[in-house]
Design a protein around this motif. Structure first.
Motif, PDB file in Angstrom:
ATOM      1  N   ARG A   1       0.823  -1.220   0.000  1.00  0.00           N
ATOM      2  CA  ARG A   1       0.000   0.000   0.000  1.00  0.00           C
ATOM      3  C   ARG A   1       0.853   1.264   0.000  1.00  0.00           C
ATOM      4  NH1 ARG A   1      -5.457  -0.935   3.507  1.00  0.00           N
ATOM      5  NH2 ARG A   1      -6.002  -2.887   2.510  1.00  0.00           N
ATOM      6  N   THR A   2       1.942   1.254   0.736  1.00  0.00           N
ATOM      7  CA  THR A   2       2.833   2.415   0.780  1.00  0.00           C
ATOM      8  C   THR A   2       3.394   2.702  -0.606  1.00  0.00           C
ATOM      9  OG1 THR A   2       3.421   2.031   3.098  1.00  0.00           O
ATOM     10  CG2 THR A   2       4.984   3.316   1.771  1.00  0.00           C
ATOM     11  N   ILE A   3       3.863   1.661  -1.280  1.00  0.00           N
ATOM     12  CA  ILE A   3       4.412   1.828  -2.626  1.00  0.00           C
ATOM     13  C   ILE A   3       3.328   2.296  -3.583  1.00  0.00           C
ATOM     14  CG2 ILE A   3       5.372   0.580  -4.615  1.00  0.00           C
ATOM     15  CD1 ILE A   3       6.914  -1.153  -2.525  1.00  0.00           C
ATOM     16  N   ALA A   4       2.168   1.641  -3.551  1.00  0.00           N
ATOM     17  CA  ALA A   4       1.073   1.984  -4.464  1.00  0.00           C
ATOM     18  C   ALA A   4       0.635   3.428  -4.279  1.00  0.00           C
ATOM     19  CB  ALA A   4      -0.104   1.035  -4.255  1.00  0.00           C
ATOM     20  N   ARG A   5       0.445   3.851  -3.042  1.00  0.00           N
ATOM     21  CA  ARG A   5       0.001   5.227  -2.783  1.00  0.00           C
ATOM     22  C   ARG A   5       1.052   6.250  -3.210  1.00  0.00           C
ATOM     23  NH1 ARG A   5      -4.406   6.686  -0.828  1.00  0.00           N
ATOM     24  NH2 ARG A   5      -5.859   5.229   0.087  1.00  0.00           N
ATOM     25  N   ALA A   6       2.314   5.954  -2.961  1.00  0.00           N
ATOM     26  CA  ALA A   6       3.379   6.889  -3.359  1.00  0.00           C
ATOM     27  C   ALA A   6       3.395   7.060  -4.876  1.00  0.00           C
ATOM     28  CB  ALA A   6       4.735   6.379  -2.866  1.00  0.00           C
ATOM     29  N   LEU A   7       3.211   5.979  -5.613  1.00  0.00           N
ATOM     30  CA  LEU A   7       3.235   6.059  -7.071  1.00  0.00           C
ATOM     31  C   LEU A   7       2.035   6.819  -7.620  1.00  0.00           C
ATOM     32  CD1 LEU A   7       4.421   2.425  -7.889  1.00  0.00           C
ATOM     33  CD2 LEU A   7       5.758   4.536  -8.061  1.00  0.00           C
ATOM     34  N   VAL A   8       0.846   6.536  -7.089  1.00  0.00           N
ATOM     35  CA  VAL A   8      -0.363   7.198  -7.592  1.00  0.00           C
ATOM     36  C   VAL A   8      -0.414   8.651  -7.125  1.00  0.00           C
ATOM     37  CG1 VAL A   8      -2.894   7.175  -7.576  1.00  0.00           C
ATOM     38  CG2 VAL A   8      -1.634   5.028  -7.836  1.00  0.00           C
ATOM     39  N   GLU A   9      -0.113   8.905  -5.867  1.00  0.00           N
ATOM     40  CA  GLU A   9      -0.129  10.280  -5.369  1.00  0.00           C
ATOM     41  C   GLU A   9       0.929  11.142  -6.048  1.00  0.00           C
ATOM     42  OE1 GLU A   9       0.138   9.896  -1.107  1.00  0.00           O
ATOM     43  OE2 GLU A   9      -1.959   9.267  -0.943  1.00  0.00           O
ATOM     44  N   GLY A  10       2.038  10.528  -6.464  1.00  0.00           N
ATOM     45  CA  GLY A  10       3.086  11.259  -7.154  1.00  0.00           C
ATOM     46  C   GLY A  10       2.856  11.407  -8.644  1.00  0.00           C
ATOM     47  N   ASN A  11       1.703  10.928  -9.126  1.00  0.00           N
ATOM     48  CA  ASN A  11       1.329  10.997 -10.543  1.00  0.00           C
ATOM     49  C   ASN A  11       2.301  10.269 -11.471  1.00  0.00           C
ATOM     50  OD1 ASN A  11      -1.041  12.440 -10.089  1.00  0.00           O
ATOM     51  ND2 ASN A  11       0.007  14.388 -10.237  1.00  0.00           N
ATOM     52  N   VAL A  12       3.046   9.310 -10.947  1.00  0.00           N
ATOM     53  CA  VAL A  12       3.928   8.532 -11.815  1.00  0.00           C
ATOM     54  C   VAL A  12       3.292   7.213 -12.220  1.00  0.00           C
ATOM     55  CG1 VAL A  12       6.042   9.645 -11.030  1.00  0.00           C
ATOM     56  CG2 VAL A  12       5.275   7.551  -9.905  1.00  0.00           C
ATOM     57  N   ALA A  13       2.174   6.868 -11.584  1.00  0.00           N
ATOM     58  CA  ALA A  13       1.378   5.706 -11.980  1.00  0.00           C
ATOM     59  C   ALA A  13      -0.088   6.122 -11.999  1.00  0.00           C
ATOM     60  CB  ALA A  13       1.567   4.536 -11.018  1.00  0.00           C
ATOM     61  N   ALA A  14      -0.803   5.624 -12.995  1.00  0.00           N
ATOM     62  CA  ALA A  14      -2.233   5.911 -13.073  1.00  0.00           C
ATOM     63  C   ALA A  14      -3.008   5.022 -12.118  1.00  0.00           C
ATOM     64  CB  ALA A  14      -2.728   5.693 -14.506  1.00  0.00           C
ATOM     65  N   CYS A  15      -2.508   3.809 -11.917  1.00  0.00           N
ATOM     66  CA  CYS A  15      -3.197   2.816 -11.090  1.00  0.00           C
ATOM     67  C   CYS A  15      -2.186   1.775 -10.657  1.00  0.00           C
ATOM     68  CB  CYS A  15      -4.304   2.162 -11.920  1.00  0.00           C
ATOM     69  SG  CYS A  15      -5.138   0.772 -11.129  1.00  0.00           S
ATOM     70  N   VAL A  16      -2.363   1.247  -9.454  1.00  0.00           N
ATOM     71  CA  VAL A  16      -1.576   0.106  -8.991  1.00  0.00           C
ATOM     72  C   VAL A  16      -2.566  -0.922  -8.464  1.00  0.00           C
ATOM     73  CG1 VAL A  16       0.187  -0.747  -7.402  1.00  0.00           C
ATOM     74  CG2 VAL A  16       0.386   1.565  -8.375  1.00  0.00           C
ATOM     75  N   SER A  17      -2.532  -2.108  -9.057  1.00  0.00           N
ATOM     76  CA  SER A  17      -3.380  -3.208  -8.595  1.00  0.00           C
ATOM     77  C   SER A  17      -2.566  -4.077  -7.650  1.00  0.00           C
ATOM     78  CB  SER A  17      -3.863  -4.054  -9.776  1.00  0.00           C
ATOM     79  OG  SER A  17      -4.652  -3.283 -10.639  1.00  0.00           O
ATOM     80  N   ILE A  18      -3.086  -4.264  -6.452  1.00  0.00           N
ATOM     81  CA  ILE A  18      -2.429  -5.079  -5.440  1.00  0.00           C
ATOM     82  C   ILE A  18      -3.127  -6.437  -5.416  1.00  0.00           C
ATOM     83  CG2 ILE A  18      -1.881  -5.305  -2.992  1.00  0.00           C
ATOM     84  CD1 ILE A  18      -1.938  -2.228  -2.842  1.00  0.00           C
ATOM     85  N   GLY A  19      -2.356  -7.475  -5.629  1.00  0.00           N
ATOM     86  CA  GLY A  19      -2.916  -8.816  -5.700  1.00  0.00           C
ATOM     87  C   GLY A  19      -2.905  -9.535  -4.361  1.00  0.00           C
ATOM     88  N   GLN A  20      -3.366 -10.762  -4.418  1.00  0.00           N
ATOM     89  CA  GLN A  20      -3.373 -11.626  -3.249  1.00  0.00           C
ATOM     90  C   GLN A  20      -1.965 -12.164  -2.999  1.00  0.00           C
ATOM     91  OE1 GLN A  20      -6.094 -12.331  -1.209  1.00  0.00           O
ATOM     92  NE2 GLN A  20      -6.908 -10.612  -2.371  1.00  0.00           N
ATOM     93  N   PRO A  21      -1.661 -12.534  -1.760  1.00  0.00           N
ATOM     94  CA  PRO A  21      -0.330 -13.069  -1.480  1.00  0.00           C
ATOM     95  C   PRO A  21      -0.022 -14.289  -2.355  1.00  0.00           C
ATOM     96  CG  PRO A  21      -1.509 -12.647   0.559  1.00  0.00           C
ATOM     97  CD  PRO A  21      -2.496 -12.475  -0.568  1.00  0.00           C
ATOM     98  N   VAL A  22       1.246 -14.366  -2.752  1.00  0.00           N
ATOM     99  CA  VAL A  22       1.746 -15.504  -3.516  1.00  0.00           C
ATOM    100  C   VAL A  22       2.945 -16.067  -2.768  1.00  0.00           C
ATOM    101  CG1 VAL A  22       0.979 -14.615  -5.754  1.00  0.00           C
ATOM    102  CG2 VAL A  22       3.278 -14.088  -4.948  1.00  0.00           C
ATOM    103  N   LEU A  23       3.235 -17.333  -3.011  1.00  0.00           N
ATOM    104  CA  LEU A  23       4.426 -17.955  -2.446  1.00  0.00           C
ATOM    105  C   LEU A  23       5.534 -17.859  -3.478  1.00  0.00           C
ATOM    106  CD1 LEU A  23       5.850 -19.564  -0.210  1.00  0.00           C
ATOM    107  CD2 LEU A  23       5.040 -21.640  -1.352  1.00  0.00           C
ATOM    108  N   SER A  24       6.607 -17.181  -3.140  1.00  0.00           N
ATOM    109  CA  SER A  24       7.759 -17.065  -4.030  1.00  0.00           C
ATOM    110  C   SER A  24       8.854 -18.006  -3.537  1.00  0.00           C
ATOM    111  CB  SER A  24       8.294 -15.634  -4.055  1.00  0.00           C
ATOM    112  OG  SER A  24       7.349 -14.774  -4.641  1.00  0.00           O
ATOM    113  N   ILE A  25       9.355 -18.806  -4.440  1.00  0.00           N
ATOM    114  CA  ILE A  25      10.473 -19.706  -4.149  1.00  0.00           C
ATOM    115  C   ILE A  25      11.627 -19.249  -5.027  1.00  0.00           C
ATOM    116  CG2 ILE A  25      11.297 -22.095  -4.189  1.00  0.00           C
ATOM    117  CD1 ILE A  25       8.320 -22.931  -3.867  1.00  0.00           C
TER     118      ILE A  25
END
Length: 103
Positions: free
Chosen positions: A11-35
């Motif tokens: 959320r911090t990253i998404a809000r910084a990008l959208v509030e800074g007008n460098v991203a139009a939208c950020v979609s945050i997905g469900q947790p994934v397992l990364s190996i």
């Protein structure tokens, strides 16, 4: 695209990008397992994927903002070029992320 270690960071990253007008939208997905392999060991970690919609002109600013807010030493930051898309949507992304935009 990037991943975050938890929802608060995502959320911090998404809000910084959208509030800074460098991203139009950020979609945050469900947790994934990364190996993955890190420093010679196989690791398993839950991560939150983020899909960032921006223009090519804003990529460097997106990268810098992610690196500034991200706790990882080497965050995943991958740019995928849109080969095609709904023109009105692509225009919206370009308009919202235009340097003079205050949307």
């Amino acid at each position: 695209m990037t991943t975050a270690p938890d929802m608060e960071t995502a959320r911090t990253i998404a809000r910084a990008l959208v509030e800074g007008n460098v991203a139009a939208c950020v979609s945050i997905g469900q947790p994934v397992l990364s190996i993955y392999r890190w420093q010679g060991a196989i690791e398993e970690t839950s991560e939150i994927p983020l899909q960032i919609k921006t223009s090519a002109a804003r990529y460097q600013q997106v990268e810098a903002a992610i690196k500034a807010a991200h706790p990882y030493d080497v965050p995943e930051i991958i740019a995928v070029s849109a080969q095609a898309g709904l023109p009105i949507y692509l225009n919206w992304v370009r308009d919202v992320t235009a340097p003079s935009s205050h949307a």
